[in-house]
Every structure is written in C-alpha cells, then in structure tokens.
Design an enzyme around this catalytic site. Structure first.
Site, mmCIF file in Angstrom:
data_model
loop_
_atom_site.group_PDB
_atom_site.id
_atom_site.type_symbol
_atom_site.label_atom_id
_atom_site.label_comp_id
_atom_site.label_asym_id
_atom_site.label_seq_id
_atom_site.Cartn_x
_atom_site.Cartn_y
_atom_site.Cartn_z
ATOM 1 N N MET A 30 40.261 42.116 33.831
ATOM 2 C CA MET A 30 39.717 40.756 33.705
ATOM 3 C C MET A 30 38.805 40.691 32.477
ATOM 4 O O MET A 30 37.953 39.812 32.368
ATOM 5 C CB MET A 30 38.951 40.366 34.967
ATOM 6 C CG MET A 30 39.865 40.329 36.202
ATOM 7 S SD MET A 30 39.264 39.287 37.529
ATOM 8 C CE MET A 30 37.723 40.060 37.918
ATOM 9 N N GLY A 31 38.974 41.660 31.571
ATOM 10 C CA GLY A 31 38.174 41.662 30.347
ATOM 11 C C GLY A 31 36.780 42.198 30.585
ATOM 12 O O GLY A 31 36.534 42.907 31.554
ATOM 13 N N LEU A 33 35.362 44.478 28.823
ATOM 14 C CA LEU A 33 35.788 45.885 28.904
ATOM 15 C C LEU A 33 34.639 46.854 28.651
ATOM 16 O O LEU A 33 33.754 46.603 27.848
ATOM 17 C CB LEU A 33 36.909 46.134 27.890
ATOM 18 C CG LEU A 33 38.137 45.239 28.041
ATOM 19 C CD1 LEU A 33 39.193 45.617 27.010
ATOM 20 C CD2 LEU A 33 38.722 45.307 29.443
ATOM 21 N N GLY A 36 35.038 52.517 31.307
ATOM 22 C CA GLY A 36 35.925 52.721 32.467
ATOM 23 C C GLY A 36 37.320 52.201 32.154
ATOM 24 O O GLY A 36 38.328 52.902 32.344
ATOM 25 N N HIS A 37 37.381 50.952 31.637
ATOM 26 C CA HIS A 37 38.696 50.393 31.261
ATOM 27 C C HIS A 37 39.336 51.242 30.168
ATOM 28 O O HIS A 37 40.537 51.506 30.182
ATOM 29 C CB HIS A 37 38.542 48.964 30.713
ATOM 30 C CG HIS A 37 37.993 47.978 31.690
ATOM 31 N ND1 HIS A 37 36.734 47.458 31.582
ATOM 32 C CD2 HIS A 37 38.555 47.400 32.766
ATOM 33 C CE1 HIS A 37 36.523 46.594 32.556
ATOM 34 N NE2 HIS A 37 37.616 46.540 33.301
ATOM 35 N N LYS A 149 37.036 53.174 41.209
ATOM 36 C CA LYS A 149 35.864 52.408 41.652
ATOM 37 C C LYS A 149 36.286 51.274 42.587
ATOM 38 O O LYS A 149 35.644 51.009 43.581
ATOM 39 C CB LYS A 149 35.081 51.841 40.464
ATOM 40 C CG LYS A 149 33.798 51.148 40.944
ATOM 41 C CD LYS A 149 33.015 50.574 39.814
ATOM 42 C CE LYS A 149 33.602 49.304 39.287
ATOM 43 N NZ LYS A 149 33.549 48.169 40.244
ATOM 44 N N SER A 185 30.739 48.990 35.453
ATOM 45 C CA SER A 185 31.349 47.785 36.017
ATOM 46 C C SER A 185 30.989 46.623 35.111
ATOM 47 O O SER A 185 29.876 46.577 34.564
ATOM 48 C CB SER A 185 30.753 47.532 37.412
ATOM 49 O OG SER A 185 30.963 46.195 37.802
ATOM 50 N N SER A 186 31.911 45.678 34.978
ATOM 51 C CA SER A 186 31.605 44.498 34.153
ATOM 52 C C SER A 186 30.411 43.742 34.734
ATOM 53 O O SER A 186 29.656 43.104 34.009
ATOM 54 C CB SER A 186 32.820 43.575 34.107
ATOM 55 O OG SER A 186 33.945 44.305 33.658
HETATM 56 O O1 PAF Z 1 40.309 45.103 38.896
HETATM 57 C C1 PAF Z 1 40.417 44.020 38.257
HETATM 58 O O2 PAF Z 1 39.880 43.855 37.173
HETATM 59 C C2 PAF Z 1 41.224 42.899 38.864
HETATM 60 O O3 PAF Z 1 41.081 42.829 40.232
HETATM 61 C C3 PAF Z 1 42.716 42.929 38.479
HETATM 62 C C4 PAF Z 1 43.413 44.172 39.026
HETATM 63 C C5 PAF Z 1 42.847 42.903 36.961
HETATM 64 C C6 PAF Z 1 43.434 41.705 39.047
HETATM 65 O O4 PAF Z 1 42.877 40.530 38.562
#
Ligand code: PAF
Length: 283
Positions: A30-31, A33, A36-37, A149, A185-186
């Site tokens: 969901m951006g 970032l 972690g991402h 997470k 976490s965002s």
């Molecule tokens: O973990 C997330 O960021 C969201 O739940 C996901 C998997 C992108 C779905 O919107």
C-alpha cells in the site's frame, strides 16, 4: 522502471513476460515503503526474471472509522526507492478501475477472518482477500512475497491460494526491525517521539514470551500474563489482544510448542501496531 496504471496495460506487460518464458516475482504493497518492503523486493529480484510491485491503498480493507484518508501516501519517494532496487514495473491502479460501480463480489476467509485482528477489524480480511486475489489475477506472479509482521494476513492468503487452487507460490519473509526491536511499519510514521519509545513494549513482550518458554513454562495463560505485564508498564499502551496461536488455524493453543506464534495488537496512543514471533520450544 515503468509505472503502469491501467488494468489493460498491466495485462499486456505480464502477457509479454509470459510469452518470453520470464518468471514474475510480485510484492503487493500500500506504499509508504520502508526497509521491510524493500527486503521483499530484494528477494523477489533475486529469485525471478521480472519484479512487479503494486502500490494501492485498498479502500475495501479499511473500516469506517479507520485511517484510510490519513494513511501515508508517498508515491514519488516510493518510486525512487523501487527504481534504485531495479524493479521492472510499479502497478498503481485507480480505485475507480479496481472497484467500478456495481462491484459486489467478496472473498470470505471464514473461520480465519474473525480471529485476532479480525475481531476488532470486521471486514478487514475480506477486503485484503479481494484485492490480493484481483492483483494475483492481473499480475499472474510465479511467487508473491509478504512480510511475517502481518502474520494473520499471510495465513489467510496461504489458505485462499490453497482453497481456490491459485497458481502462485507464497513466500513469507522475516519481520524487519529497527535496532531497538520495533517492527518496521508504515503506521510507525504516526508515532510521536515518546510513543516510539512506548512502542518498544510490543517487542519486549514478545521477547518475554520466548524467554518464559526458555525457562520451561509452556502454559499459554502464564505466558500471556507475563507479556501483558510488560505492556501494562507502558503508559501510552492499550492492549487489543495478546495470544499464542496455532500457525494455521489461528486458534489459541493451551500449551506452546515450536512453530506456534506469539502475536499481539497494541494501541500506542491512537496508533494500532501489530507484531509477532514464531516460538521455539525444546520441551
Ligand atoms: O499488507 C499490505 O500492505 C496490504 O494488506 C496488501 C497485502 C498490499 C493488500 O492491500
């Protein structure tokens, strides 16, 4: 790196990858970032010919009183980070195309959606299930990457893939933490300086769970009590839940064995944070 916005364009790009026998690694996000991402992106890059990352703040997974509007949106910065990682495509669809007028189909992960986070966020996991299934249908990845997470989310996605015979492998990678143990976490962006200190109680409670098990205590009630004591010591913290569960059914276990998951959701001020660890027991 190409930014693709429309459903037609992502279908075309993915089709050409397939025609050239190229494998696709996919990281749905969901951006906003963070490292972690990026750890998921790095793994996807290392294991596949092409890497696709989606950035879509999915309205369907937010409750009425949740933070959909405030959710951090940092698209330009996200693209810069992804471009440095060598990502091939960022898929950034519009809500109006993902959920056009008349959209009414749900995916209901029964028995799993109403436990843990789902108890306090009714409808959340249906929203996640729908968007993840839609994204899988559009991106057709060989492997999709998720962070540990969001433990309940990973359990539900693996269940959906198995129940609906989806042709994708799910890879769950370890939680990335800052040097003090706070899981990235965002939503950490919402925390004030003092709240950030307070938020360390999540990891301290999880570490306590493991040290309690190491000391020979495997009764879940006792372990949960120890964890809750630590969180109650933090003034800004309110417990949503603390539990030790089976990693597939999400049912609380009476006694802990290796592989069970100690998991919690705690509100620090107004910010709800989640974290978990996979327990190790030699008993
Ligand atoms: O973990 C997330 O960021 C969201 O739940 C996901 C998997 C992108 C779905 O919107």
């Amino acid at each position: 790196m190409e930014v693709v916005v429309s459903i037609q364009d992502i279908r075309e790009r993915v089709k050409s990858f397939r025609e050239n026998q190229l494998t696709v690694g996919f990281v749905p996000t969901m951006g906003a970032l963070h490292e972690g991402h990026l750890s998921l992106v790095k793994k996807a890059k290392g294991e596949n010919d092409k890497t696709v990352v989606s950035i879509f703040v999915n309205p369907l997974q937010f409750g009425k009183n949740e933070d959909f509007r405030q959710y951090p949106r940092t698209f330009d910065n996200d693209c810069e980070l992804l471009s440095k990682e060598g990502v091939d495509i960022v898929f950034h669809p519009k809500a109006s195309e993902m959920y056009p007028e008349g959209f009414c189909t749900l995916v209901i992960p029964e028995h799993l959606e109403d436990k843990l986070c789902g108890k306090l966020r009714p409808g959340h996991f249906r929203g996640v299930a729908v968007i993840v299934l839609k994204l899988f249908n559009l991106v057709k990845p060989d492997v999709a990457y998720f962070g540990q997470k969001d433990f309940q989310q990973t359990v539900i996605i693996k269940r959906i893939v198995s129940d609906l015979n989806l042709d994708v492998n799910i890879s769950v990678l370890p939680t990335i933490r800052n040097k003090e143990g706070l899981a990235l976490s965002s939503r950490n962006a919402y925390l004030s300086e003092t709240e950030r200190e307070g938020a360390l109680c999540l990891y301290k409670a999880l570490a306590k769970a493991q040290s309690t098990i190491n000391a020979g205590i495997i009764n879940t009630k006792e372990i949960v009590q120890e964890m809750e004591k630590i969180i109650r010591n933090c003034k800004s913290a309110t417990i949503d839940y603390v539990s030790v569960v089976n990693p597939e059914t999400l049912e609380e276990v009476p006694r802990v064995s290796s592989g069970d998951v100690a998991t919690l959701a705690v509100r620090i001020g107004k910010t709800r944070l989640i974290d978990n660890i996979i327990c190790v027991s030699t008993i």
